[in-house]
Write a protein that holds these residues in place. Structure first.
Motif, PDB file in Angstrom:
ATOM      1  N   SER A  94       4.850 -30.541 -26.467  1.00  0.00           N
ATOM      2  CA  SER A  94       6.212 -31.067 -26.471  1.00  0.00           C
ATOM      3  C   SER A  94       6.895 -30.688 -27.775  1.00  0.00           C
ATOM      4  CB  SER A  94       6.183 -32.590 -26.309  1.00  0.00           C
ATOM      5  OG  SER A  94       5.517 -33.175 -27.410  1.00  0.00           O
ATOM      6  N   SER A  96      10.094 -28.681 -30.035  1.00  0.00           N
ATOM      7  CA  SER A  96      10.783 -27.391 -30.029  1.00  0.00           C
ATOM      8  C   SER A  96       9.785 -26.236 -30.106  1.00  0.00           C
ATOM      9  CB  SER A  96      11.762 -27.308 -31.194  1.00  0.00           C
ATOM     10  OG  SER A  96      11.065 -27.306 -32.410  1.00  0.00           O
ATOM     11  N   LEU A 114      10.128 -17.805 -20.882  1.00  0.00           N
ATOM     12  CA  LEU A 114      10.373 -19.158 -21.408  1.00  0.00           C
ATOM     13  C   LEU A 114      10.771 -20.116 -20.288  1.00  0.00           C
ATOM     14  CD1 LEU A 114      12.180 -18.558 -24.818  1.00  0.00           C
ATOM     15  CD2 LEU A 114       9.873 -19.420 -24.434  1.00  0.00           C
ATOM     16  N   ARG A 115      11.490 -19.627 -19.298  1.00  0.00           N
ATOM     17  CA  ARG A 115      11.855 -20.470 -18.159  1.00  0.00           C
ATOM     18  C   ARG A 115      10.585 -20.960 -17.460  1.00  0.00           C
ATOM     19  NH1 ARG A 115      15.168 -17.146 -15.370  1.00  0.00           N
ATOM     20  NH2 ARG A 115      16.918 -17.842 -16.626  1.00  0.00           N
ATOM     21  N   LEU A 117       7.577 -21.142 -18.786  1.00  0.00           N
ATOM     22  CA  LEU A 117       6.883 -22.031 -19.721  1.00  0.00           C
ATOM     23  C   LEU A 117       7.460 -23.443 -19.655  1.00  0.00           C
ATOM     24  CD1 LEU A 117       4.729 -22.038 -22.063  1.00  0.00           C
ATOM     25  CD2 LEU A 117       6.683 -21.771 -23.597  1.00  0.00           C
ATOM     26  N   CYS A 118       8.788 -23.540 -19.579  1.00  0.00           N
ATOM     27  CA  CYS A 118       9.441 -24.856 -19.530  1.00  0.00           C
ATOM     28  C   CYS A 118       9.222 -25.569 -18.197  1.00  0.00           C
ATOM     29  CB  CYS A 118      10.936 -24.722 -19.814  1.00  0.00           C
ATOM     30  SG  CYS A 118      11.255 -24.313 -21.535  1.00  0.00           S
ATOM     31  N   PRO A 122       7.596 -29.317 -19.296  1.00  0.00           N
ATOM     32  CA  PRO A 122       9.000 -29.739 -19.384  1.00  0.00           C
ATOM     33  C   PRO A 122       9.377 -30.452 -20.691  1.00  0.00           C
ATOM     34  CG  PRO A 122       7.795 -31.069 -17.780  1.00  0.00           C
ATOM     35  CD  PRO A 122       6.883 -29.966 -18.207  1.00  0.00           C
ATOM     36  N   LEU A 124       8.904 -29.196 -23.608  1.00  0.00           N
ATOM     37  CA  LEU A 124       9.215 -28.168 -24.610  1.00  0.00           C
ATOM     38  C   LEU A 124      10.711 -27.868 -24.621  1.00  0.00           C
ATOM     39  CD1 LEU A 124       6.427 -25.446 -24.313  1.00  0.00           C
ATOM     40  CD2 LEU A 124       6.814 -27.020 -26.184  1.00  0.00           C
ATOM     41  N   THR A 125      11.242 -27.615 -25.795  1.00  0.00           N
ATOM     42  CA  THR A 125      12.633 -27.203 -25.957  1.00  0.00           C
ATOM     43  C   THR A 125      12.630 -25.839 -26.636  1.00  0.00           C
ATOM     44  OG1 THR A 125      13.224 -29.532 -26.274  1.00  0.00           O
ATOM     45  CG2 THR A 125      14.876 -27.873 -26.895  1.00  0.00           C
ATOM     46  N   PRO A 126      12.918 -24.771 -25.867  1.00  0.00           N
ATOM     47  CA  PRO A 126      12.843 -23.433 -26.457  1.00  0.00           C
ATOM     48  C   PRO A 126      14.085 -23.090 -27.287  1.00  0.00           C
ATOM     49  CG  PRO A 126      13.462 -23.265 -24.168  1.00  0.00           C
ATOM     50  CD  PRO A 126      13.209 -24.718 -24.441  1.00  0.00           C
ATOM     51  N   GLU A 127      13.886 -22.238 -28.284  1.00  0.00           N
ATOM     52  CA  GLU A 127      14.972 -21.695 -29.090  1.00  0.00           C
ATOM     53  C   GLU A 127      14.635 -20.228 -29.349  1.00  0.00           C
ATOM     54  OE1 GLU A 127      16.994 -22.123 -33.505  1.00  0.00           O
ATOM     55  OE2 GLU A 127      15.730 -23.757 -32.777  1.00  0.00           O
TER      56      GLU A 127
END
Length: 188
Positions: A94, A96, A114-115, A117-118, A122, A124-127
Motif C-alpha cells: 500500500s 505510493s 501500472l494499471r 499492478l493497481c 488497489p 497502491l497509488t502510482p506516480e
C-alpha cells in the motif's frame, strides 16, 4: 458479568467443546491441559452453569453447554476471519509507488503495467516521473526506474527488460536525390 473478561474463556470453551477433549484443545491453543481446565471452571463459575460433564470416556456437553457452543462458534469464526483479514491487509502493498521512465515509454508500456499492478494491489497509488536522463532512486525518492543505456557504477540492482534497435528509413525521393546510404556517418 463482564463480557470482555468472559470472551477468552468462551473461545477456550468452543475449542474444548469442538474437540471433546481438554488435551486436544490445550494442544490447539498452545496451553497446558490444567490451564484449559481452570479456564472452563472459571467460565462455569461466572455463568453459574455446568457446561460440561466430565467422565472416564471424555466429556459431554450439557444442554446449556450445547446452547453456548451454538452461539459461541459464530463468535470464534468471526474472530478468526477478522484476524485473517487483518493479516492479509498488512501483507498487501500500500501507499505510493513512484517510478521514473524515459519519454515515449510511459503510454505503451508503463501505464498498462501500472494499471494491472493497481488492479492486483488497489491500495497502491502510482506516480510516474518522465525523464530522459538517469534519476538516482534515493535522491528522487523513487521505488523503481526504467532507463535506456548503461548505468554508471552503482550499488543498485539493475535488470535488463529488453533491447531497443534503431532502424533508419528513407523515402524513395531522398534516395533518388542523395543516393543509397551505406553508413550512418554519411547522413548529413
Amino acid at each position: 458479568m463482564d463480557n470482555i473478561k468472559l470472551a477468552p474463556l468462551i473461545l477456550i470453551f468452543v475449542e474444548v467443546a469442538k474437540k471433546k477433549s481438554f488435551t486436544a484443545a490445550a494442544k490447539k491453543l498452545g496451553l497446558s491441559k490444567s490451564a484449559v481446565s481452570q479456564q472452563i471452571k472459571r467460565l462455569e463459575e461466572a455463568t453459574r452453569q455446568q457446561l460440561l460433564i466430565r467422565n472416564t470416556r471424555g466429556l459431554v456437553l450439557t444442554s446449556v453447554g450445547k446452547a453456548l457452543l451454538a452461539r459461541s462458534e459464530l463468535l470464534s469464526q468471526q474472530l478468526s476471519l477478522t484476524l485473517t483479514e487483518l493479516s492479509s491487509a498488512k501483507a498487501q502493498p500500500s501507499g505510493s509507488f513512484k517510478v521514473a521512465v524515459p519519454p515515449f515509454f510511459e503510454k505503451g508500456f508503463v501505464v498498462p503495467a501500472l494499471r494491472q499492478l493497481c488492479l492486483e494491489f488497489p491500495l497502491l497509488t502510482p506516480e510516474i516521473v518522465v525523464s530522459g536522463t538517469w534519476l538516482d532512486l534515493i535522491e528522487h525518492n523513487l521505488d523503481a526506474a526504467i532507463f535506456g543505456g548503461h548505468i554508471e557504477d552503482s550499488n543498485y540492482r539493475a535488470l535488463s527488460i529488453g533491447k531497443v534497435s534503431e532502424i533508419f528509413c528513407a523515402s524513395r525521393r531522398y534516395i533518388q536525390e542523395q543516393g543509397e546510404l551505406t553508413k550512418i556517418e554519411n547522413l548529413s
